[in-house]
Design a protein around this motif. Structure first.
Motif, PDB file in Angstrom:
ATOM      1  N   ASP A  35       0.830  -1.210   0.000  1.00  0.00           N
ATOM      2  CA  ASP A  35       0.000   0.000   0.000  1.00  0.00           C
ATOM      3  C   ASP A  35       0.861   1.255   0.000  1.00  0.00           C
ATOM      4  O   ASP A  35       1.773   1.405   0.811  1.00  0.00           O
ATOM      5  N   GLY A  36       0.557   2.169  -0.927  1.00  0.00           N
ATOM      6  CA  GLY A  36       1.289   3.436  -1.012  1.00  0.00           C
ATOM      7  C   GLY A  36       2.490   3.381  -1.927  1.00  0.00           C
ATOM      8  O   GLY A  36       3.174   4.388  -2.106  1.00  0.00           O
ATOM      9  N   TYR A  37       2.726   2.201  -2.514  1.00  0.00           N
ATOM     10  CA  TYR A  37       3.874   2.019  -3.403  1.00  0.00           C
ATOM     11  C   TYR A  37       3.407   1.478  -4.751  1.00  0.00           C
ATOM     12  O   TYR A  37       2.463   0.700  -4.821  1.00  0.00           O
ATOM     13  N   SER A  38       4.130   1.879  -5.807  1.00  0.00           N
ATOM     14  CA  SER A  38       3.936   1.268  -7.118  1.00  0.00           C
ATOM     15  C   SER A  38       5.308   0.978  -7.716  1.00  0.00           C
ATOM     16  O   SER A  38       6.315   1.543  -7.275  1.00  0.00           O
ATOM     17  N   VAL A  39       5.340   0.083  -8.680  1.00  0.00           N
ATOM     18  CA  VAL A  39       6.607  -0.295  -9.305  1.00  0.00           C
ATOM     19  C   VAL A  39       6.429  -0.356 -10.812  1.00  0.00           C
ATOM     20  O   VAL A  39       5.319  -0.457 -11.328  1.00  0.00           O
ATOM     21  N   SER A  40       7.566  -0.316 -11.482  1.00  0.00           N
ATOM     22  CA  SER A  40       7.556  -0.521 -12.928  1.00  0.00           C
ATOM     23  C   SER A  40       8.852  -1.184 -13.356  1.00  0.00           C
ATOM     24  O   SER A  40       9.909  -0.948 -12.763  1.00  0.00           O
ATOM     25  N   ARG A  41       8.725  -2.034 -14.355  1.00  0.00           N
ATOM     26  CA  ARG A  41       9.901  -2.700 -14.903  1.00  0.00           C
ATOM     27  C   ARG A  41       9.729  -2.747 -16.420  1.00  0.00           C
ATOM     28  O   ARG A  41       9.109  -3.659 -16.954  1.00  0.00           O
ATOM     29  N   SER A  42      10.321  -1.778 -17.090  1.00  0.00           N
ATOM     30  CA  SER A  42      10.222  -1.686 -18.546  1.00  0.00           C
ATOM     31  C   SER A  42      11.418  -2.341 -19.233  1.00  0.00           C
ATOM     32  O   SER A  42      11.369  -2.616 -20.442  1.00  0.00           O
ATOM     33  N   LYS A  43      12.468  -2.596 -18.452  1.00  0.00           N
ATOM     34  CA  LYS A  43      13.664  -3.257 -18.978  1.00  0.00           C
ATOM     35  C   LYS A  43      14.121  -4.290 -17.966  1.00  0.00           C
ATOM     36  O   LYS A  43      13.884  -4.115 -16.755  1.00  0.00           O
ATOM     37  N   THR A  44      14.785  -5.327 -18.418  1.00  0.00           N
ATOM     38  CA  THR A  44      15.263  -6.355 -17.503  1.00  0.00           C
ATOM     39  C   THR A  44      16.120  -5.762 -16.394  1.00  0.00           C
ATOM     40  O   THR A  44      16.031  -6.177 -15.244  1.00  0.00           O
ATOM     41  N   GLU A  45      16.932  -4.781 -16.732  1.00  0.00           N
ATOM     42  CA  GLU A  45      17.934  -4.303 -15.782  1.00  0.00           C
ATOM     43  C   GLU A  45      17.428  -3.284 -14.777  1.00  0.00           C
ATOM     44  O   GLU A  45      18.105  -3.017 -13.789  1.00  0.00           O
ATOM     45  N   ASP A  46      16.253  -2.707 -14.982  1.00  0.00           N
ATOM     46  CA  ASP A  46      15.796  -1.634 -14.098  1.00  0.00           C
ATOM     47  C   ASP A  46      14.450  -1.948 -13.450  1.00  0.00           C
ATOM     48  O   ASP A  46      13.501  -2.363 -14.122  1.00  0.00           O
ATOM     49  N   PHE A  47      14.378  -1.685 -12.149  1.00  0.00           N
ATOM     50  CA  PHE A  47      13.149  -1.888 -11.384  1.00  0.00           C
ATOM     51  C   PHE A  47      12.959  -0.634 -10.536  1.00  0.00           C
ATOM     52  O   PHE A  47      13.789  -0.334  -9.677  1.00  0.00           O
ATOM     53  N   THR A  79       8.090   3.588  -6.749  1.00  0.00           N
ATOM     54  CA  THR A  79       7.564   4.946  -6.642  1.00  0.00           C
ATOM     55  C   THR A  79       6.634   5.083  -5.447  1.00  0.00           C
ATOM     56  O   THR A  79       5.754   4.238  -5.243  1.00  0.00           O
ATOM     57  N   LEU A  80       6.873   6.129  -4.681  1.00  0.00           N
ATOM     58  CA  LEU A  80       5.956   6.541  -3.632  1.00  0.00           C
ATOM     59  C   LEU A  80       5.207   7.734  -4.217  1.00  0.00           C
ATOM     60  O   LEU A  80       5.794   8.800  -4.430  1.00  0.00           O
ATOM     61  N   GLU A  81       3.941   7.561  -4.536  1.00  0.00           N
ATOM     62  CA  GLU A  81       3.206   8.602  -5.252  1.00  0.00           C
ATOM     63  C   GLU A  81       3.071   9.868  -4.418  1.00  0.00           C
ATOM     64  O   GLU A  81       3.178  10.979  -4.918  1.00  0.00           O
ATOM     65  N   SER A  82       2.822   9.691  -3.130  1.00  0.00           N
ATOM     66  CA  SER A  82       2.673  10.813  -2.209  1.00  0.00           C
ATOM     67  C   SER A  82       3.241  10.362  -0.868  1.00  0.00           C
ATOM     68  O   SER A  82       2.556   9.716  -0.084  1.00  0.00           O
ATOM     69  N   ALA A  83       4.509  10.694  -0.653  1.00  0.00           N
ATOM     70  CA  ALA A  83       5.237  10.133   0.479  1.00  0.00           C
ATOM     71  C   ALA A  83       4.614  10.524   1.823  1.00  0.00           C
ATOM     72  O   ALA A  83       4.149  11.668   2.014  1.00  0.00           O
ATOM     73  N   THR A  84       4.624   9.584   2.749  1.00  0.00           N
ATOM     74  CA  THR A  84       4.163   9.843   4.116  1.00  0.00           C
ATOM     75  C   THR A  84       5.288   9.512   5.094  1.00  0.00           C
ATOM     76  O   THR A  84       6.216   8.764   4.761  1.00  0.00           O
ATOM     77  N   SER A  85       5.191  10.044   6.298  1.00  0.00           N
ATOM     78  CA  SER A  85       6.268   9.836   7.277  1.00  0.00           C
ATOM     79  C   SER A  85       6.443   8.359   7.624  1.00  0.00           C
ATOM     80  O   SER A  85       7.541   7.924   7.974  1.00  0.00           O
ATOM     81  N   SER A  86       5.363   7.573   7.499  1.00  0.00           N
ATOM     82  CA  SER A  86       5.462   6.136   7.804  1.00  0.00           C
ATOM     83  C   SER A  86       6.291   5.379   6.764  1.00  0.00           C
ATOM     84  O   SER A  86       6.624   4.207   6.976  1.00  0.00           O
ATOM     85  N   GLN A  87       6.608   6.038   5.677  1.00  0.00           N
ATOM     86  CA  GLN A  87       7.435   5.412   4.651  1.00  0.00           C
ATOM     87  C   GLN A  87       8.918   5.748   4.823  1.00  0.00           C
ATOM     88  O   GLN A  87       9.742   5.334   4.003  1.00  0.00           O
ATOM     89  N   THR A  88       9.240   6.446   5.881  1.00  0.00           N
ATOM     90  CA  THR A  88      10.644   6.624   6.250  1.00  0.00           C
ATOM     91  C   THR A  88      11.221   5.263   6.585  1.00  0.00           C
ATOM     92  O   THR A  88      10.712   4.559   7.458  1.00  0.00           O
ATOM     93  N   SER A  89      12.282   4.876   5.880  1.00  0.00           N
ATOM     94  CA  SER A  89      12.797   3.523   6.038  1.00  0.00           C
ATOM     95  C   SER A  89      14.084   3.395   5.225  1.00  0.00           C
ATOM     96  O   SER A  89      14.519   4.334   4.560  1.00  0.00           O
ATOM     97  N   VAL A  90      14.670   2.218   5.315  1.00  0.00           N
ATOM     98  CA  VAL A  90      15.762   1.867   4.416  1.00  0.00           C
ATOM     99  C   VAL A  90      15.195   0.868   3.412  1.00  0.00           C
ATOM    100  O   VAL A  90      14.589  -0.138   3.800  1.00  0.00           O
ATOM    101  N   TYR A  91      15.389   1.158   2.138  1.00  0.00           N
ATOM    102  CA  TYR A  91      14.831   0.340   1.070  1.00  0.00           C
ATOM    103  C   TYR A  91      15.941  -0.452   0.398  1.00  0.00           C
ATOM    104  O   TYR A  91      16.962   0.098  -0.004  1.00  0.00           O
TER     105      TYR A  91
END
Lengths: 110, 113
Positions: B62-74, B77-89
């Motif tokens: 919830d609150g995240y989306s992803v895209s993979r248009s090429k094998t090498e890149d993933f 995206t946080l569309e509208s960041a919230t403080s609860s998404q402060t983290s290490v990714y």
């Protein structure tokens, strides 16, 4: 649902003492289990996987299906073993997704 | 080390702003994953990809989306960041074969004020 539990958040031992990190899991299939280690502010690194049955940096881990455990052990801890350790379970049926335990921080004192 | 590069390595942003994190691999691995690491929770899977344009949700999507248009890149995206998404990714990759371990990137430390 699968679950991995690491009951100890922190283990503090003296150099040369044995260390055992507990990991218990729940999974309906045949488990694939890993131990990952994360040294301070570094990336996670694979330490052990149960199918390899190998010893890395003096660490061993045995899968006990009866007790649903995969505890990590080292007979003589070294200061360089101070790190964060994560037990992880692989859901092979769903894209090799890993379920991690909450992690155990090991502090080896001189 | 596996060829995985995460960018940026650190980011500070404000609540409500969009944020995109990038994971780039040079291993030509099929599977790519995004996790977040929080004290007491270990790593939790956000989204993963099993091929170009093939993605699926993880445990905390919830609150995240992803895209993979090429094998090498993933991209995460946080569309509208919230403080609860402060983290290490962390991004991870794995080859096609089953029972192969995942290899992790260096992580992105994200702070949302």
């Amino acid at each position: 649902a699968q679950r991995v539990t690491q009951p100890e958040k922190l283990l503090s031992v003296f150099k040369g003492a044995p260390v055992e990190l507990k990991c218990n899991y729940s999974y309906s299939g045949s488990p694939e289990l890993f131990w990952y280690v994360q040294y301070s502010r570094q990336r996670l690194q694979l330490l052990l996987r149960h199918i390899s049955r190998e010893s890395i940096k003096g660490f061993t881990a045995d899968l006990n299906k009866g007790e649903t455990s995969f505890h990590l052990k080292k007979p003589f801890a070294q200061e360089e073993d101070s790190a964060m350790y994560y037990c992880a379970l692989d859901n092979k049926a769903a894209g090799n997704k890993l379920t991690f335990g909450g992690g155990t921080r090991v502090l080896v004192k001189p | 080390d596996a060829g995985i590069t995460q960018s940026p390595r650190h980011k500070v942003t404000e609540t409500g702003t969009p944020v995109t994190l990038r994971c780039h691999q040079t291993e030509n691995h099929r599977y790519m994953y995004w996790y977040r690491q929080d004290p007491g929770h270990g790593l939790r899977l956000i989204h993963y990809s099993y091929g170009v344009k093939d993605t699926d949700k993880g445990e905390v999507s919830d609150g995240y989306s992803v895209s993979r248009s090429k094998t090498e890149d993933f991209l995460l995206t946080l569309e509208s960041a919230t403080s609860s998404q402060t983290s290490v990714y962390f991004c991870a990759i794995a080859p096609t074969a089953v029972n192969q371990p995942q290899h992790f990137g260096d992580g992105t430390r994200l702070s949302i004020l």
